[in-house]
Scaffold this active site. Structure first.
Site, PDB file in Angstrom:
ATOM      1  N   GLU A 358       0.825  -1.214   0.000  1.00 63.03           N
ATOM      2  CA  GLU A 358       0.000   0.000   0.000  1.00 63.03           C
ATOM      3  C   GLU A 358       0.856   1.260   0.000  1.00 63.03           C
ATOM      4  OE1 GLU A 358      -2.729  -0.708   3.306  1.00 63.03           O
ATOM      5  OE2 GLU A 358      -4.044  -1.810   1.955  1.00 63.03           O
ATOM      6  N   ARG A 391       5.141  -8.198   8.374  1.00 63.24           N
ATOM      7  CA  ARG A 391       3.756  -8.464   7.941  1.00 63.24           C
ATOM      8  C   ARG A 391       3.716  -9.050   6.529  1.00 63.24           C
ATOM      9  NH1 ARG A 391       0.155  -4.078   7.835  1.00 63.24           N
ATOM     10  NH2 ARG A 391      -1.554  -5.109   8.879  1.00 63.24           N
ATOM     11  N   ARG A 408      -5.492 -10.739  -5.994  1.00 61.32           N
ATOM     12  CA  ARG A 408      -4.812 -10.253  -4.786  1.00 61.32           C
ATOM     13  C   ARG A 408      -4.713 -11.336  -3.714  1.00 61.32           C
ATOM     14  NH1 ARG A 408      -7.040  -5.166  -1.240  1.00 61.32           N
ATOM     15  NH2 ARG A 408      -6.276  -5.880   0.776  1.00 61.32           N
ATOM     16  N   ASP A 437      -8.428  -9.087   3.269  1.00 65.19           N
ATOM     17  CA  ASP A 437      -8.225  -8.007   4.232  1.00 65.19           C
ATOM     18  C   ASP A 437      -9.394  -7.883   5.201  1.00 65.19           C
ATOM     19  OD1 ASP A 437      -7.351  -5.790   5.524  1.00 65.19           O
ATOM     20  OD2 ASP A 437      -7.592  -4.399   3.862  1.00 65.19           O
ATOM     21  N   GLU A 465     -13.061  -2.653  11.427  1.00 67.11           N
ATOM     22  CA  GLU A 465     -12.958  -1.845  10.208  1.00 67.11           C
ATOM     23  C   GLU A 465     -14.059  -2.171   9.190  1.00 67.11           C
ATOM     24  OE1 GLU A 465      -9.207  -2.234   8.267  1.00 67.11           O
ATOM     25  OE2 GLU A 465      -9.793  -1.022   6.556  1.00 67.11           O
TER      26      GLU A 465
END
Ligand code: GCW
Length: 907
Positions: A358, A391, A408, A437, A465
């Site tokens: 990202e 990570r 992805r 995610d 989230e």
């Protein structure tokens, strides 16, 4: 989120008896009503009145079988309320507890343990234990490490070979007196033992005789906080940081201390305090003393400090012209840096790294591998015993969406599997539970089963989230359990994810659990009382993933809300079904959360996943939906699993419905194992989920009077909001799929809203009609907003239904850029007025700002004018979507079900 700074706090603020004015779901912020500096006298009074209430009044009431008064509660105490126990049988069981407690040795953590024991027993039993530093000539609760115990009682035989942080609660005889010893290989274990004893007392379990040995399932039980140094928190939903403010560590660390206490109480042993999107400044020499202060605040609770670091630090902070991990100057820089860090923080736990992800810089800048990057840090940390959490959330966010083979979900495995065996022994690869995610439903990441010579940890997201941002009830333990218990067949059958991450399967020296928590300054830590079950549950699961979600939530409920069985059963039930309810009205069959992935990650926005490089594609079009990840025709992701698992997912016949659209692309008419078509499942699950969200409100209301008013009202506000927003979700998703597929809902619900009056169809004065984007965010794709900056504007219509009692729901957009106001008139009479001051995550008219005001119990007559007046402010246009009129439920009117309604005759 509200950005108020709380009043100065100290632990005394949270003593029993203090009330709060916290309002989750309606703007978060400070709420302790009395500043602590001014409150010590009141706290002393508060303590004594609590003492008397617990010891005398409470007992009297329980003898007389009368309900005890409900104390006002502080949200901050969370599950450590240590509320007074009144049940005589429970109190009797505690009579066996000695009156004295001894802390052996000079460890600060053991001394904390003693303080906690005294505090807890005082709160629950109204007795203040005598604190001693040596074994007295009487019965005692003896606290100390194995070594300390052996020094004073050589005959005591602590068990051998227990892992760090384990503890042993044992009733025995010392110096001729019956004692309860709480002992452990290290001081942290002693503290955990004390919290375990307090939990036993609170839950009414026996405290004597005891012989309870507990060993943590894994050594790594960490939390990560995504706090920025400026005080904001990435994906934090409970206000500003308790650690940082204006690029510095806050002066008042009382919340940090309280947080460490909460973490320790469930066995969590380290906390990485800053965002994984790390500001390199965290390693600057002038910042280290500030970090040292934070570490000091955590230390008495055995919580070690860690930080997230940016891989480019040697360049940005160190002034080198490179951060190439293989450049010797870079290696040297990291070594010197960590020597310096350990000079300031001797028990520093280690670092977390997000690289090549990202937009973060990473080893790819120098064509180096992730192992190269991790190892350069690891070698610098190794002499000090520090760990590197590297990570695995590494993916290309500029993937070509037109290429159906791109995926992805493959990224973590593709990047890390080839490096297995190349990481140093103090590197832990930190892997998100699923391959995308933190979506509402994902399979277990195949990477867990693919690393045999590398330490790993699972990253679970406590902060909600994609799962409702603490405004929606979503208890995540059932989801986490499903992943942890999933057998990846990594070493034959019987290798669940939990065993892999704990290092048990391939005998790795270190591994475990990391939870992204993101607590904030809100008094309730997470901005919602009920969401705290996720933090509690994460800790308990990390300690023992074999516990069931029900066991854990039941403990949490009783610690948080007391031992009333009806309260416990109701809240347990609500929590346990909440993930499934949330999944039902958001993302179906593993397709993803269907949320606005380009913005808030909150409300529905079905197409935001598509036609961009982020790779959260569900590929829904007019004919079908789902990602083809098969080996046969798709991206081949399924091939990353070991053969038995790959076989399960590859075949449509065996792929579970819940993950169907994660693994396969199918037409809407495809028939599920459930017997329903995919499209009918979408309609049915969204209606069912929204109905069940309404039901949660009714369940909660059944507890009125059994829970203190403040928390009752806070949670009710959240649940009512959630029920309204579940309907927004339901309508957006059903309408989108109805229009896109052209296949009607067999039950005729989707697209049909008989009791709804669209704002754009009302008589408008000052309001203008606007197209809402995306169209599914508003009923009919349109809404109205005030044309002028100041208003007022009106939208009205004539009611033409039957006379009777009705509830009117106003669906409006509460944008966070201003505070508009509304007034609702019925037949010229003001029926309700309110301020649209919530802090929902959107400045626009969309599905994230869409919210509901329900005005209950209005007497309507045909011909009545229903008029809404809107007063815009600062860009919030007092916008409206629609009004709905529903007959008031009989029970809401207090009318017994079987009696006729005398009112109805009059009509
Ligand atoms: O879920 C995504 C979040 C980002 C986060 C990232 C990550 C900290 O939207 O906000 O960045 O994951 O886990 O690194």
């Amino acid at each position: 989120m509200s950005e108020q700074t709380p009043l100065v706090q100290s632990p005394e603020c949270y003593a029993p008896g203090w009330s709060t004015t916290q309002t989750p779901c309606r703007g978060l912020g400070a709420d302790c009503t009395v500043p602590c500096e001014a409150s010590s006298r009141r706290w002393v009074l508060g303590f004594w009145s609590e003492f008397v209430r617990c010891s005398l009044l409470g007992l009297l009431l329980s003898v007389l079988a009368l309900p005890a008064p409900l104390a006002a509660e502080t949200a901050t105490a969370a599950w450590l309320r240590h509320a007074c126990l009144r049940d005589p049988s429970v109190r009797q069981r505690c009579d066996a507890l000695p009156a004295t407690t001894v802390a052996l040795g000079d460890s600060a953590v053991v001394s904390t343990a003693q303080g906690e024991l005294i505090r807890g027993v005082r709160g629950m039993l109204g007795r203040t234990l005598r604190a001693e530093a040596r074994l007295p000539k009487e019965s005692a609760v003896v606290l100390g490490t194995f070594d300390a115990l052996q020094a004073v009682a050589p005959a005591s035989k602590p068990p051998t070979g227990l892992a760090e942080d384990s503890y042993w609660l044992k009733t025995t005889t010392l110096n001729g007196f019956p004692c309860l010893i709480i002992t452990a290989p290290n001081d942290r274990g002693v503290l955990y033992g004390v919290f375990a004893l307090l939990r036993r007392i609170a839950l009414g379990q026996a405290v004597s005789p005891l012989d309870d040995r507990q060993v943590p399932y894994a050594p790594v039980r960490w939390v990560n906080e995504w706090d920025n140094l400026d005080g904001t928190i990435e994906r934090g939903y409970a206000g500003l940081s308790i650690f940082f403010e204006k690029d510095n560590v806050v002066d008042d660390l009382s919340r940090a201390r309280d947080y460490a206490r909460l973490l320790a109480s469930v066995g969590l042993n380290a906390c990485a305090v800053n965002n994984v999107n790390a500001n390199p400044r965290v390693l600057r020499s002038e910042f280290l003393p500030q970090l040292a202060r934070l570490a000091e605040a955590f230390r008495p609770w055995g919580v070690r400090l860690a930080v997230s670091v940016d891989l480019s630090s040697p360049k940005v902070v160190g002034g080198l012209d490179t951060f190439d991990p293989l450049d010797p100057r870079v290696g040297e820089w990291w070594k010197e840096k960590f020597d310096e860090v350990y000079g300031a923080i001797p028990d520093f736990a280690g670092v977390v790294v997000k690289a090549d992800s990202e937009g973060r810089l990473g080893p790819s800048a120098y064509a180096r591998t992730h192992a190269d990057a991790a190892n350069v840090l690891a070698r610098a940390l190794q002499p000090h015993g520090g760990l590197v959490f590297y990570r695995a959330f590494v993916y290309d966010h500029q993937l070509d969406w037109r290429n159906l083979k791109n995926d992805r979900a493959r990224a973590a495995y593709d990047s890390f599997r080839p490096l297995d065996g190349q990481f140093d022994a103090n590197v832990v690869v930190q892997i998100k539970n699923g391959p995308i995610d933190f979506q509402v439903r994902e399979p277990a990441s195949p990477l867990f089963g693919a690393l045999e010579k590398t330490n790993q940890a699972i990253e679970l997201q406590i902060t909600q989230e994609y799962t409702g941002q603490q405004r929606h009830l979503c208890f995540l333990l059932p989801m986490w359990k499903a992943v942890l218990d999933f057998d990846l067949h990594a070493h034959g059958a019987g290798t669940p994810v939990k065993a892999l991450v704990a290092g048990k399967t391939f005998r790795r020296p270190v591994g475990g659990f990391v939870g992204v928590s993101n607590v904030g300054r809100d008094r309730s830590w997470l901005g919602s009382h009920l969401a705290m079950a996720n933090l509690y549950g994460f800790g308990r699961l990390a300690w023992n993933p074999d516990l069931t979600a029900r066991q854990i939530v039941d403990e949490w409920t009783r610690l948080t809300f007391g031992r009333d069985r009806r309260v416990a059963e109701t809240i347990d039930d609500m929590q346990l079904k909440s993930w499934s309810i949330y999944e039902d009205y958001t993302g179906p069959l593993g397709a993803g959360t269907l949320t606005d992935i380009l913005g808030s990650h909150y409300g529905p926005n079905i197409e935001s996943s598509e036609r961009n490089g982020w790779g959260q594609w569900h590929r829904a079009d007019h004919a079908g939906i789902g990602m083809d990840r098969t080996l046969a025709t798709g991206t081949g992701f399924i091939g990353q699993y070991r053969p038995p698992v790959a076989k399960l997912y590859e075949s449509l016949a065996s792929c579970p419905d819940a993950l169907l659209l994660f693994m396969h692309h199918v037409p809407y008419t495809y028939v599920l194992h459930s017997g329903k078509t995919v499209i009918q499942h979408i309609y049915d699950s969204h209606y069912q989920g929204a109905n069940e969200a309404e039901e949660l409100v009714r369940q909660w209301k059944s507890l009125e009077g059994r829970i203190d008013e403040q928390r009752y009202a806070d949670v009710l506000a959240c649940l009512e909001y959630q029920a309204g927003h579940a309907q927004v979700w339901r309508d957006a998703v059903c309408n989108w799929f109805l229009r896109t597929s052209g296949i009607p809902d067999a039950q005729g619900r989707a697209g049909d809203f008989p009791s709804r009056v669209q704002a754009e169809a009302m008589r408008l004065d000052g309001y203008r009609i606007v197209e809402v984007k995306p169209w599914e965010a508003a009923s009919g794709g349109k809404g109205v907003e005030c044309a002028s900056a100041t208003g007022p504007c009106t939208a009205s219509f004539r009611y033409d239904g039957k006379p009777g009692w009705y509830d009117v729901s106003v669906q409006y957009f509460d944008q966070n850029n201003g505070t508009s106001r509304f007034k609702l008139f019925v037949a010229g009479q003001l029926a309700d007025e309110w301020v649209a001051d919530d802090t929902l995550p959107s400045r626009k008219m969309d599905a994230s700002s869409s919210t509901r005001r329900k005005v209950a119990g209005l007497a309507l007559r045909p011909g009545d004018e229903i008029r809404l007046e809107g007063f815009p402010a600062n860009g919030d246009g007092a916008s409206i979507d629609y009004l709905e009129v529903h007959p008031t439920l009989r029970d809401a009117l207090g009318i017994p079900a079987r009696r006729r309604n005398p009112e109805s005759k009059a009509f």
